[in-house]
Design a protein around this motif. Structure first.
Motif, short mmCIF file in Angstrom:
data_model
loop_
_atom_site.label_atom_id
_atom_site.label_comp_id
_atom_site.label_asym_id
_atom_site.label_seq_id
_atom_site.Cartn_x
_atom_site.Cartn_y
_atom_site.Cartn_z
N GLY A 361 0.94 -1.34 0.15
CA GLY A 361 -0.09 0.02 -0.05
C GLY A 361 0.78 1.24 -0.02
O GLY A 361 0.15 2.18 0.35
N GLU A 383 -2.49 -4.57 2.26
CA GLU A 383 -1.53 -3.93 2.97
C GLU A 383 -1.15 -4.37 4.38
O GLU A 383 -2.15 -4.55 4.94
N ASP A 385 0.35 -3.06 6.84
CA ASP A 385 0.50 -2.22 7.99
C ASP A 385 -1.08 -1.86 8.38
O ASP A 385 -1.80 -2.22 7.63
N ILE A 386 -1.23 -0.96 9.43
CA ILE A 386 -2.52 -0.70 9.80
C ILE A 386 -3.15 0.25 8.82
O ILE A 386 -4.43 0.42 9.00
N GLN A 387 -2.37 1.11 8.24
CA GLN A 387 -2.83 2.04 7.45
C GLN A 387 -2.01 2.17 5.97
O GLN A 387 -0.81 1.62 5.99
N LEU A 388 -2.56 2.77 4.93
CA LEU A 388 -1.65 2.86 3.73
C LEU A 388 -0.40 3.88 3.93
O LEU A 388 -0.45 4.77 4.70
N ARG A 389 0.76 3.66 3.11
CA ARG A 389 1.62 4.50 2.94
C ARG A 389 1.75 5.40 1.90
O ARG A 389 2.86 6.15 1.91
N ASP A 392 -1.36 11.25 -0.06
CA ASP A 392 -2.87 11.23 0.01
C ASP A 392 -3.54 11.42 -1.19
O ASP A 392 -4.58 10.97 -1.31
N GLN A 395 -4.10 8.01 -2.56
CA GLN A 395 -5.16 7.47 -1.75
C GLN A 395 -6.73 7.86 -2.03
O GLN A 395 -7.64 6.97 -2.19
N ARG A 396 -6.79 9.22 -2.28
CA ARG A 396 -8.00 9.58 -2.55
C ARG A 396 -8.45 9.08 -4.03
O ARG A 396 -9.65 9.05 -4.23
N THR A 408 -6.37 -3.32 4.96
CA THR A 408 -5.40 -3.21 5.79
C THR A 408 -5.01 -4.26 6.84
O THR A 408 -5.88 -5.08 6.92
N GLN A 409 -3.85 -4.44 7.35
CA GLN A 409 -3.42 -5.30 8.23
C GLN A 409 -3.55 -6.68 7.86
O GLN A 409 -4.16 -7.62 8.50
#
Length: 525
Positions: A361, A383, A385-389, A392, A395-396, A408-409
């Motif tokens: 991600g 992904e 991780d707990i959130q995308l890297r 922005d 991501q949008r 995620t995760q």
């Protein structure tokens, strides 16, 4: 078919034709066939040495570029536009007698190959690596009438792609059997066909004089280092497995200062051309496998190549770059090239209308998901991780597309397949520990890079990640050995930074040379 500007450019190129060229078109009533016929007519109108005829062929639409004088044959099955338009132009020029940019020894080697070789090269028109392979095989076909090559647009001939289980491009078949997959150079093709070629190359390389500076790697860092070294008047050599490194697989480059936008293959071509402007001994298609630093009575660093030759140098600069990181899960290697892919731009069109996953991600992963979403039915992004890297803005954009699902995760645990191709994957939800399966046809791995340093363990100091540790001058832990680019512990992996570090390390090596002269008795030896 061609706009006025493109016609004018092509007309200029075609003035280099020295003998007649015939375009033999095989077409049905499909839209692509009509476009191909229009393309052939446009080309025909630009030179008196070009003629067009139509026949019923094995593949439709297709266009054969041939010469009655040489009896050579180069065929394009599909519409050779996009990245392959250059391949078409070169095929026209070479068939029409324009000199090939090959050494006389290479041309003689191609002409001397025994037997007949009929290549079929499956490509996607968005693949930036495919033209290199197509053009290499086309040059062979332009030299030797017993060699033919057919470029096949995999997105257009999907029945063939399915029947042959082709899930990665370029895929090359020779006389009906799989010959290679992925980038392969002309020298590598010849080494596979001419079994004695590697031995002859090794003998020639072993006779080379000691270098002042030997650069290992032909990416941005290596090219920059070679240029700076040559400008200092040093006897400079470059050993490169493939010139350009990861840059050759980069589609859009928009942050290279002073150049608003370019593409990886174009930048690589410019890099190599710039290096060859200087008195640099470029030894491409050569892989270093062992490095022995200078020690005891031997004042030179020695580099052992895969073909058995050994090169010597007073200073050595490592710029071997990095490669795509793998997932290292069951099934990945088994289905590599059979649904597991690492280049969405190259292989994405082969999954048109299918469901795929992107692993990762970060910027690369989300960019891949966005590109693929315009081709495939659905994209699942996994992904760890707990959130995308990713940035922005990326991501949008991904969130705005209704055929992208982001999880995620998610820890991928296994690639699933039916024995011949991918049909799914398993992953673990790291938050709950639950196991999940996803049905899909392709998996695109985008989880970063791994430095190419396995062969350097125990030679120079490395970080736990395998990166070469360097100081502010590019010096490694071994005196006289320097390093630059993505292979080092520089915190940012960018083209412009690699070039800068290559220049720094090269100047550092020059400074080392003028302060550490080789003993006279060593020179006498």
């Amino acid at each position: 078919m061609l706009d006025t500007n493109l016609k004018n450019q092509l007309k200029t190129y075609l003035q280099n034709l020295k003998r007649p060229v015939e375009l033999v078109v095989s077409a049905d009533d499909s839209p692509k066939a009509l476009e191909l016929k229009s393309l052939a007519q446009d080309i025909d109108s630009l030179s008196e040495l070009i003629s067009v005829s139509e026949v019923q062929g094995e593949r439709m639409p297709s266009m054969k570029v041939t010469s009655a004088e040489t009896d050579t044959s180069i065929t394009f099955a599909g519409l050779p536009m996009g990245h392959e338009f250059t391949s078409l132009i070169l095929a026209l020029l070479h068939t029409g007698g324009h000199p090939l940019k090959l050494d006389d020894s290479v041309i003689a080697q191609i002409k001397a190959l025994p037997g007949e070789y009929h290549f079929e090269t499956y490509v996607s028109l968005s693949c930036q690596n495919c033209p290199d392979v197509v053009q290499a095989l086309n040059m062979m076909a332009a030299v030797n009438p017993k060699i033919t090559n057919v470029m096949i647009d995999g997105a257009l001939f999907q029945t063939e792609v399915f029947d042959r289980d082709i899930l990665a491009v370029p895929s090359v078949y020779l006389n009906g059997k799989l010959f290679s997959q992925g980038r392969i150079s002309l020298a590598e093709v010849l080494n596979k066909l001419d079994t004695g070629a590697a031995g002859r190359q090794a003998e020639q390389l072993a006779q080379k004089d000691v270098f002042d500076m030997l650069v290992v790697g032909g990416g941005p860092a290596g090219a920059s280092a070679a240029i700076y070294s040559a400008r200092k008047g040093l006897n400079t050599g470059v050993v490169a497995d493939k010139f350009g490194g990861q840059v050759a697989e980069t589609v859009a480059i928009e942050n290279f200062i002073s150049v608003k936008a370019t593409e990886g293959p174009k930048l690589v071509a410019n890099l190599e051309s710039h290096v060859r402007e200087y008195d640099v001994d470029v030894m491409d298609n050569q892989l270093g496998v062992k490095l022995t630093p200078s020690q005891g009575p031997n004042p030179y660093h020695e580099l052992l190549l895969e073909n058995g030759a050994t090169l010597k140098s007073q200073t050595l600069l490592l710029a071997t770059g990095a490669r795509w990181r793998e997932m290292n899960v069951p099934g990945e290697q088994e289905y590599r090239g059979k649904g597991v892919a690492y280049c969405p731009h190259c292989d994405g069109p082969l999954f048109k209308g299918k469901r795929v996953a992107v692993i990762g991600g970060g910027n690369s992963g989300i960019e891949a998901a966005i590109d693929l979403a315009n081709i495939v039915e659905h994209v699942t992004v996994l992904e760890f991780d707990i959130q995308l890297r990713a940035d922005d803005v990326l991501q949008r954009k991904a969130a705005s597309m209704n055929n992208i699902t982001i999880i995620t995760q998610a820890m991928t645990t296994q690639v699933l397949g039916d024995g011949s191709r991918v049909n799914g994957l398993n992953y673990t939800d790291r938050a709950t520990g639950e196991q999940h399966s996803v049905e899909l046809a392709g998996i695109f791995v985008q989880i970063g890079l791994v430095p190419n340093t396995e062969w350097l363990k125990g030679v120079v100091d490395l970080t736990p990640r395998g990166e070469i540790i360097v100081d502010e001058r590019g010096q490694t832990s071994v005196p006289g050995i320097f390093a630059a680019g993505d292979v080092t512990n520089t915190p940012y992996k960018q083209i412009i930074i690699a070039m800068g570090s290559g220049a720094t390390a090269s100047l550092g090596a020059f400074d080392y040379l003028i302060r550490h002269s080789v003993p006279e008795q060593a020179n006498a030896a």
